[in-house]
Design an enzyme around this catalytic site. Sequence first.
Site, PDB file in Angstrom:
ATOM      1  N   GLU B  60       0.657  -1.273  -0.145  1.00 45.51           N
ATOM      2  CA  GLU B  60      -0.113  -0.211  -0.064  1.00 45.51           C
ATOM      3  C   GLU B  60       0.927   1.265   0.021  1.00 45.51           C
ATOM      4  O   GLU B  60       0.507   2.308  -0.584  1.00 45.51           O
ATOM      5  CB  GLU B  60      -0.909   0.140   1.271  1.00 45.51           C
ATOM      6  CG  GLU B  60      -2.100  -0.953   1.044  1.00 45.51           C
ATOM      7  CD  GLU B  60      -1.515  -2.378   1.341  1.00 45.51           C
ATOM      8  OE1 GLU B  60      -0.518  -2.751   1.831  1.00 45.51           O
ATOM      9  OE2 GLU B  60      -2.579  -3.351   0.864  1.00 45.51           O
ATOM     10  N   ASP B  85      -9.220   0.251   5.474  1.00 47.70           N
ATOM     11  CA  ASP B  85      -8.213  -0.016   6.492  1.00 47.70           C
ATOM     12  C   ASP B  85      -6.635  -0.262   6.268  1.00 47.70           C
ATOM     13  O   ASP B  85      -5.757  -0.044   6.989  1.00 47.70           O
ATOM     14  CB  ASP B  85      -8.811  -1.135   7.313  1.00 47.70           C
ATOM     15  CG  ASP B  85     -10.437  -1.180   7.591  1.00 47.70           C
ATOM     16  OD1 ASP B  85     -10.933  -1.197   8.721  1.00 47.70           O
ATOM     17  OD2 ASP B  85     -11.011  -0.872   6.506  1.00 47.70           O
ATOM     18  N   HIS B 130     -11.603  -4.140   9.144  1.00 51.04           N
ATOM     19  CA  HIS B 130     -12.186  -4.224   7.872  1.00 51.04           C
ATOM     20  C   HIS B 130     -13.438  -3.382   7.689  1.00 51.04           C
ATOM     21  O   HIS B 130     -14.187  -3.639   6.920  1.00 51.04           O
ATOM     22  CB  HIS B 130     -12.462  -5.651   7.359  1.00 51.04           C
ATOM     23  CG  HIS B 130     -11.187  -6.193   7.002  1.00 51.04           C
ATOM     24  ND1 HIS B 130     -10.243  -6.534   7.510  1.00 51.04           N
ATOM     25  CD2 HIS B 130     -10.827  -7.070   5.706  1.00 51.04           C
ATOM     26  CE1 HIS B 130      -9.317  -7.263   6.940  1.00 51.04           C
ATOM     27  NE2 HIS B 130      -9.581  -7.372   5.725  1.00 51.04           N
TER      28      HIS B 130
END
Lengths: 340, 344
Positions: B60, B85, B130
């Site tokens: 990410e 998240d 999540h």
Amino acid sequence: MSQSHSGTEIVSRSNSLVLPSAEKSIEMHRSLLRVRMTEETLATRYTEQEMRTPTHFGTGQEAVAVGVCSALDAGDMVYTHHRSHNHFIARGGSVYELAAELYGRIDGCSLGRGGSVHLTDRDKGFMVSSAILAETVATAVGTALAYAMDGEAKVAVCFFGEGTLDEGAFYEAINFASIRKLPVVFACENNLYATESPLSVRQAPGSDLCDRLRAFKVTSERVDGNDVAAVYDAAVRAVQQARSGGGPVFLECMTYRWREHVGPMFDHDAKRSYRDKAEFDAWVARDPVRRSATRLIEQGVATAAEVEVWAAETKAEIEATVERARQAPWPAVDTLFENA
Amino acid sequence: MRTLSYAEAISEATVQAMECDPSIFVAGIAVDYPSGIFGTTTEAYKRFGKARVFDTPAMENALTGIAIGAAAVGKRPVIVHPRNDFMFLAFDQLINLAAKWKYMYGGRAGTVPIVVRAVVGRGWGQGATHSQSLQAPLAHFPGLTVLMPTSPHDAKGLMMAALQHDGPVVILEHRSLFGLKGEVPEEPYVVPIGSAEVVRPGTDLTVVATSFMTVEALRAADELAKDDISLEVIDLRSIRPLDEETILASLKKTGRLIVTDTSWEMCGVVSEIAALAAEKGFHDLKAPVRRIALPNCPAPVSQALEDVFYPKASTIAKAALVMLGRTSSSLGEIDLVDDFKGPY
Ligand SMILES: Cc1ncc(C[n+]2csc(CCOP(=O)(O)OP(=O)(O)O)c2C)c(N)n1
Ligand SMILES: [Mg+2]
């Protein structure tokens, strides 16, 4: 000094080096002088408390910046980290704009908004420096991705210290570059310390940075980072591989920072003991600027007198430029929100 | 007019923008799977192939940096996080670099127009990691644009606006909205960034809502209308920049304000809007502002606990009644039945 990275081993490697042309050698030496004199002038004036920006001086590490930048084309793009003045100047960035940036003046390369660790000169092929470890490794990979997507024969380069290999984000970026065989060169300046932490507290005994990169299938090479010709030689090959679709290359350039981590002092003057004077002296004896000068003279490329004149001219010019930058205007306060 | 689902609207915006602008590409985990992030990237992948829509390793932070580096030399990357998240791992690049790029380099390094799409989960035991909703921490930082479209119309229009914007934009898409249908024009159009919309005019009380809470607020308004209570519902759409004018104009009219969001109160969007009312709408307020947000614990998994965790239409309706000093007989039966079948 530490582990497998013995300075002598690296120096002896460069004995078989093919030297660059006389013209290139002179060009690189003059660039070394420019980088050295800029940093020395800034370091001297830094103590006047007028450059109010945390600064990581690159004195002693000039050959990496000059060797790599000398292997690039104008269209290539450089990224770098916090210790970035060397790369900025070696890439052709303006001494005046660098100094003005440190003085927080409107003529600074980032209009006085960035400071020492946020430089830019994209027209010169120097995109940005940034102060967060490993950040610009990913951005260089992204620029290389864009070049590859467009089929452009351009290369992205990122300079960083060996401390960046302590960061997880580094491995994300190099992995992607390797998967996609992107045109990017990772120029690591291993100066044996991250702030005041030696390699021994950050790497397991026998750890080898090039091996880490090889695990990701990235071509890797350790180079004498205090020999501008050796760096140039390795960089030419690295850039050639990257540009021709052969995938990324990691160069581990062994070098040494002369001044304190951040600020203009010498550690022994500041009574710091994390590294000893003998180690420092051994590395100063391998001064990349002096080694370049000695080689020019030995090879008959230039005379000692010529080399001295270049040094003196460069010094005088840079001192005047830095003083001029100090007198540049402040940014107008009503421009606070400009570019926000 | 033609109707599309929220997912189809995002997909159409992506495809239309990519047709006009060859610099756009889409990258992230699973974007080129047949499932294509709930169907939002499938069509783009079919149309433009792996060259412009490609799967990446889970990275990410680097992915965000890669997007920035590509944007710096002329690309318009769209990166997608199947759950927002995961973006915590990308905060360095997003906040330390993308958000500051234009300012910190004095405008001289250009701009980095990246679009980050990220999905907010809810229900079916998505659980603590999540189902968070990161608009507040993201919108805290100057230099980031943070959008939360609710309707299919706005999902398309804000996506197209984001793909023309000159800086980094985060679009938070609520998982519970993907099946929502609504009218969507076929031709390309933009919804202006920074504009809230009065989605239901009313006179007694203003509800400012974000994302899925707008759906809940509209249900509450429908129910209360039966008792002649008139709620004005504002869909915020854009968290940063914030459309203060629309909120304050509504407050001037109704004098009462409920703010409801998909995240927590503490330093949250609901609190920001309550502060706005206190600072700039104080003299219009007939009652204290009421914030309706997540209770102060992480999201539980157990269905029994999940049921009480999420504020609903009835939560909003009850709060409105209390604020107005009114009662209603039918409350409690108005809440949406969550028809999400999981697992993701
Ligand atoms: C993410 C992050 N963590 C910590 C720091 C603080 N920091 C600045 S420089 C530095 C050491 C870097 O060492 P190295 O990468 O070897 O570069 P050098 O300073 O030796 O040139 C650290 C830890 C930072 N800038 N960014
Ligand atoms: Mg170091």
